[in-house]
Design a protein around this motif. Structure first.
Motif, PDB file in Angstrom:
ATOM      1  N   TYR A 207     -60.214  -9.448  35.951  1.00  0.00           N
ATOM      2  CA  TYR A 207     -59.527 -10.461  36.764  1.00  0.00           C
ATOM      3  C   TYR A 207     -59.373 -11.780  35.998  1.00  0.00           C
ATOM      4  O   TYR A 207     -58.358 -12.464  36.129  1.00  0.00           O
ATOM      5  CB  TYR A 207     -60.302 -10.682  38.054  1.00  0.00           C
ATOM      6  CG  TYR A 207     -59.671 -11.716  38.967  1.00  0.00           C
ATOM      7  CD1 TYR A 207     -58.574 -11.377  39.762  1.00  0.00           C
ATOM      8  CD2 TYR A 207     -60.162 -13.011  39.033  1.00  0.00           C
ATOM      9  CE1 TYR A 207     -57.986 -12.316  40.588  1.00  0.00           C
ATOM     10  CE2 TYR A 207     -59.576 -13.948  39.858  1.00  0.00           C
ATOM     11  CZ  TYR A 207     -58.493 -13.600  40.634  1.00  0.00           C
ATOM     12  OH  TYR A 207     -57.909 -14.537  41.447  1.00  0.00           O
ATOM     13  N   ALA A 208     -60.375 -12.115  35.178  1.00  0.00           N
ATOM     14  CA  ALA A 208     -60.312 -13.355  34.408  1.00  0.00           C
ATOM     15  C   ALA A 208     -59.199 -13.319  33.360  1.00  0.00           C
ATOM     16  O   ALA A 208     -58.747 -14.370  32.906  1.00  0.00           O
ATOM     17  CB  ALA A 208     -61.661 -13.615  33.729  1.00  0.00           C
ATOM     18  N   ARG A 209     -58.727 -12.128  32.984  1.00  0.00           N
ATOM     19  CA  ARG A 209     -57.643 -11.995  31.990  1.00  0.00           C
ATOM     20  C   ARG A 209     -56.522 -11.123  32.548  1.00  0.00           C
ATOM     21  O   ARG A 209     -55.891 -10.345  31.839  1.00  0.00           O
ATOM     22  CB  ARG A 209     -58.207 -11.373  30.714  1.00  0.00           C
ATOM     23  CG  ARG A 209     -59.347 -12.177  30.087  1.00  0.00           C
ATOM     24  CD  ARG A 209     -60.161 -11.319  29.125  1.00  0.00           C
ATOM     25  NE  ARG A 209     -59.314 -10.669  28.153  1.00  0.00           N
ATOM     26  CZ  ARG A 209     -59.656  -9.562  27.500  1.00  0.00           C
ATOM     27  NH1 ARG A 209     -60.814  -8.988  27.721  1.00  0.00           N
ATOM     28  NH2 ARG A 209     -58.825  -9.021  26.630  1.00  0.00           N
ATOM     29  N   MET A 210     -56.268 -11.269  33.827  1.00  0.00           N
ATOM     30  CA  MET A 210     -55.398 -10.351  34.544  1.00  0.00           C
ATOM     31  C   MET A 210     -53.974 -10.308  33.989  1.00  0.00           C
ATOM     32  O   MET A 210     -53.309  -9.268  34.019  1.00  0.00           O
ATOM     33  CB  MET A 210     -55.367 -10.741  36.021  1.00  0.00           C
ATOM     34  CG  MET A 210     -54.672  -9.747  36.921  1.00  0.00           C
ATOM     35  SD  MET A 210     -54.723 -10.292  38.622  1.00  0.00           S
ATOM     36  CE  MET A 210     -53.730 -11.784  38.525  1.00  0.00           C
ATOM     37  N   ASP A 211     -53.476 -11.437  33.455  1.00  0.00           N
ATOM     38  CA  ASP A 211     -52.103 -11.480  32.969  1.00  0.00           C
ATOM     39  C   ASP A 211     -51.898 -10.649  31.706  1.00  0.00           C
ATOM     40  O   ASP A 211     -50.760 -10.470  31.257  1.00  0.00           O
ATOM     41  CB  ASP A 211     -51.680 -12.927  32.713  1.00  0.00           C
ATOM     42  CG  ASP A 211     -52.590 -13.624  31.707  1.00  0.00           C
ATOM     43  OD1 ASP A 211     -53.745 -13.194  31.551  1.00  0.00           O
ATOM     44  OD2 ASP A 211     -52.145 -14.609  31.078  1.00  0.00           O
ATOM     45  N   ARG A 212     -52.969 -10.114  31.121  1.00  0.00           N
ATOM     46  CA  ARG A 212     -52.861  -9.312  29.899  1.00  0.00           C
ATOM     47  C   ARG A 212     -52.777  -7.813  30.173  1.00  0.00           C
ATOM     48  O   ARG A 212     -52.692  -7.018  29.234  1.00  0.00           O
ATOM     49  CB  ARG A 212     -54.052  -9.581  28.976  1.00  0.00           C
ATOM     50  CG  ARG A 212     -54.200 -11.044  28.578  1.00  0.00           C
ATOM     51  CD  ARG A 212     -55.325 -11.217  27.575  1.00  0.00           C
ATOM     52  NE  ARG A 212     -55.532 -12.621  27.232  1.00  0.00           N
ATOM     53  CZ  ARG A 212     -56.427 -13.054  26.358  1.00  0.00           C
ATOM     54  NH1 ARG A 212     -57.197 -12.170  25.722  1.00  0.00           N
ATOM     55  NH2 ARG A 212     -56.566 -14.348  26.115  1.00  0.00           N
ATOM     56  N   SER A 371     -37.418  -6.636  29.597  1.00  0.00           N
ATOM     57  CA  SER A 371     -38.665  -7.321  29.236  1.00  0.00           C
ATOM     58  C   SER A 371     -38.759  -8.680  29.899  1.00  0.00           C
ATOM     59  O   SER A 371     -39.783  -9.076  30.423  1.00  0.00           O
ATOM     60  CB  SER A 371     -38.749  -7.454  27.717  1.00  0.00           C
ATOM     61  OG  SER A 371     -39.884  -8.183  27.352  1.00  0.00           O
ATOM     62  N   ALA A 372     -37.605  -9.428  29.865  1.00  0.00           N
ATOM     63  CA  ALA A 372     -37.614 -10.758  30.492  1.00  0.00           C
ATOM     64  C   ALA A 372     -37.828 -10.645  31.995  1.00  0.00           C
ATOM     65  O   ALA A 372     -38.538 -11.446  32.597  1.00  0.00           O
ATOM     66  CB  ALA A 372     -36.283 -11.464  30.199  1.00  0.00           C
ATOM     67  N   GLY A 373     -37.197  -9.618  32.576  1.00  0.00           N
ATOM     68  CA  GLY A 373     -37.402  -9.431  34.022  1.00  0.00           C
ATOM     69  C   GLY A 373     -38.842  -9.115  34.349  1.00  0.00           C
ATOM     70  O   GLY A 373     -39.395  -9.622  35.323  1.00  0.00           O
ATOM     71  N   GLY A 374     -39.457  -8.254  33.501  1.00  0.00           N
ATOM     72  CA  GLY A 374     -40.870  -7.939  33.744  1.00  0.00           C
ATOM     73  C   GLY A 374     -41.736  -9.167  33.623  1.00  0.00           C
ATOM     74  O   GLY A 374     -42.659  -9.381  34.398  1.00  0.00           O
ATOM     75  N   TYR A 375     -41.421  -9.993  32.585  1.00  0.00           N
ATOM     76  CA  TYR A 375     -42.203 -11.222  32.421  1.00  0.00           C
ATOM     77  C   TYR A 375     -42.041 -12.139  33.626  1.00  0.00           C
ATOM     78  O   TYR A 375     -42.993 -12.714  34.134  1.00  0.00           O
ATOM     79  CB  TYR A 375     -41.744 -11.934  31.149  1.00  0.00           C
ATOM     80  CG  TYR A 375     -42.414 -13.273  30.930  1.00  0.00           C
ATOM     81  CD1 TYR A 375     -41.779 -14.473  31.280  1.00  0.00           C
ATOM     82  CD2 TYR A 375     -43.700 -13.336  30.389  1.00  0.00           C
ATOM     83  CE1 TYR A 375     -42.408 -15.693  31.103  1.00  0.00           C
ATOM     84  CE2 TYR A 375     -44.326 -14.556  30.201  1.00  0.00           C
ATOM     85  CZ  TYR A 375     -43.657 -15.734  30.569  1.00  0.00           C
ATOM     86  OH  TYR A 375     -44.284 -16.938  30.388  1.00  0.00           O
TER      87      TYR A 375
END
Length: 461
Positions: A207-212, A371-375
């Motif tokens: 959870y602390a690095r969830m964006d990865r 990729s941009a949409g996913g981001y």
């Protein structure tokens, strides 16, 4: 001192005879095993307990023993039915003979056991956990999430030495489509008493690095059914149900469903099946992109074919146009014909070059846009999670204030501040008009109660 006194041995003998008289043939008893120890002679020594409805306070406790000759048979029988060994923490139903020894005191001798009772208690425990999660409105939260279309960043919760983790990684990395994946292991204990706490710790790290990461996978491989008890805990199930990334459960038992399986986004039967599900899903997404590219290319080529057909029509019309222009001079006709032919050739060449450029850029643009949409989707998801966290925190603070006010208004708190309650015949007295001289009352205060008699009264006017 009057009367004859008994020795301790005589007293214990009388108690022993009384106990044996009440239970001459034994009795079935259900209880929880709090301690279990097998001695050198093969005898199994137990401590049986019973708790209150809240499960916090002991209401009964007794020592019990399964003699070696019976333990070998009962232990094997229990394990063959339940797929787990007798151990502390299990609720059991046993047939006991009650005894009282002058030296060793009160004890129970176990001669039979009912495995179906233990299985029923475990099923009931799982149902109670799922019902509680349902009441709290969180049981379907993780299932409602949708993984990223190309979910290739995987957080794995497992033991580093587990064969299941090796199988998962091998299946994922050596897939037949050549797809690339990033896998990071978050180590946890997969059997025993520390399953719940270690998996929760691993979830906190993710959870602390969830964006990865795009997806969380919990895997453990095979093993005894008894080893799955750690996955049937409320706190662990609650964390999994509310985790903001989809959880894929591959614990490794096709016939056994744990509470974690029930709340996870997706449940598969083995670690290998978990890897295959991820690979198949990513491959299907790539096929969808290729179909989109094919459709766009076909659309572009159709437009070029229409333009080419229109130019062919113009070229075919040149003879008739030339006949009409003959009267204006052969020189003008030759120049016009030359210009038209050159224009047609340049137009077709330009269209073909444009088609090649569009075709080469199409795949790049599609993947870049995806990729941009996913981001962008992940950014929106983070904003939603953050906003939800702030709302929940605000609501929790508000609830804490309300709870504090309720606590301050409780009768116990009021009594502790020096107030008292007045009862007459067990009912609370609310007005002095209900009293008369000589009436007996009960005054309830913080540390006890007292009986009083009314000797006079005065009323407010």
């Amino acid at each position: 001192m009057e009367g004859k006194s008994l020795s301790l041995y005589e007293l214990n003998s009388l108690v022993r005879n009384a106990v044996r008289g009440v239970f001459p043939d034994g009795v079935w008893v259900h209880a929880e095993i709090s301690e279990l120890r097998v001695g050198g002679g093969g005898h199994c020594y137990l401590e049986l307990i019973e708790k209150d409805s809240a499960g916090k306070t002991f209401t009964a406790k007794a020592r019990a023993v399964i003699w070696a000759s019976a333990y070998r048979m009962l232990g094997d029988y229990f394990e063959s039915v339940t797929s787990q060994t007798l151990k502390a923490g299990l609720k059991v139903q046993v047939f006991v003979h009650v005894d009282m020894h002058e030296l060793y005191g009160y004890s129970l001798s176990v001669t039979d056991i009912e495995p179906a009772y233990t299985l029923g208690e475990q099923a009931l425990l799982k149902k109670e956990i799922l019902d509680r999660l349902e009441r709290e409105g969180v049981i379907g939260l993780n299932k409602s999430l949708e993984p990223a279309r190309l979910a290739n960043r995987i957080a794995v919760i497992s033991s580093a030495t587990a064969a299941g983790f090796g199988d998962f990684r091998e299946q994922l990395m050596n897939n037949p489509y050549g797809l690339g994946f990033y896998v990071e292991l978050f180590q946890a204990v997969m059997q025993g008493d520390k399953v719940e706490s270690s998996i929760i710790s691993a979830l906190d790290e993710i959870y602390a690095r969830m964006d990865r990461f795009d997806l969380v996978v919990i895997i453990r491989g095979g093993g005894a059914t008894a080893d799955l008890m750690g996955f049937d805990k409320y706190e662990l199930a609650n964390h999994c149900a509310q985790f903001p990334l989809p959880i894929l459960s591959g614990i490794g038992h096709e016939r056994d469903d744990t509470v974690v399986d029930a709340v996870a986004y997706k449940r598969v039967k083995t670690p290998t099946a978990a890897a295959q599900w991820i690979v198949d899903r990513a491959y299907n997404e790539l096929l969808a992109l290729e179909r989109l590219e094919h459709d766009l290319t076909a659309c572009v080529r159709t437009g070029i074919d229409k333009e080419r057909h229109r130019l062919d029509m113009l070229v075919s019309a040149l003879p008739s146009a030339a006949a009409r222009l003959m009267e204006n001079g052969r020189q003008g006709l030759t120049a016009l014909e030359h210009r038209l032919a050159l224009s047609c050739t340049e137009c077709v060449s330009c269209r073909e070059k444009r088609l090649d450029v569009l075709s080469s850029r199409l795949k790049v643009l599609s993947l870049a846009g995806f990729s941009a949409g996913g981001y962008r989707l992940r950014e929106i998801e983070k904003d939603i999670v953050a906003a939800t966290g702030r709302i929940l925190l605000s609501e929790k603070k508000h609830m804490d204030v309300l709870q504090s006010r309720i606590d301050m208004s409780s009768p116990d708190k009021i009594l502790k501040r020096g107030y008292a309650l007045v009862k007459r015949d067990g009912k609370f007295v609310k007005s002095v008009s209900a009293l008369s001289e000589g009436v007996l009352l009960e005054i309830v205060m913080n540390d006890g109660a007292a009986d009083v008699k009314v000797i006079g009264k005065s009323e407010k006017h």
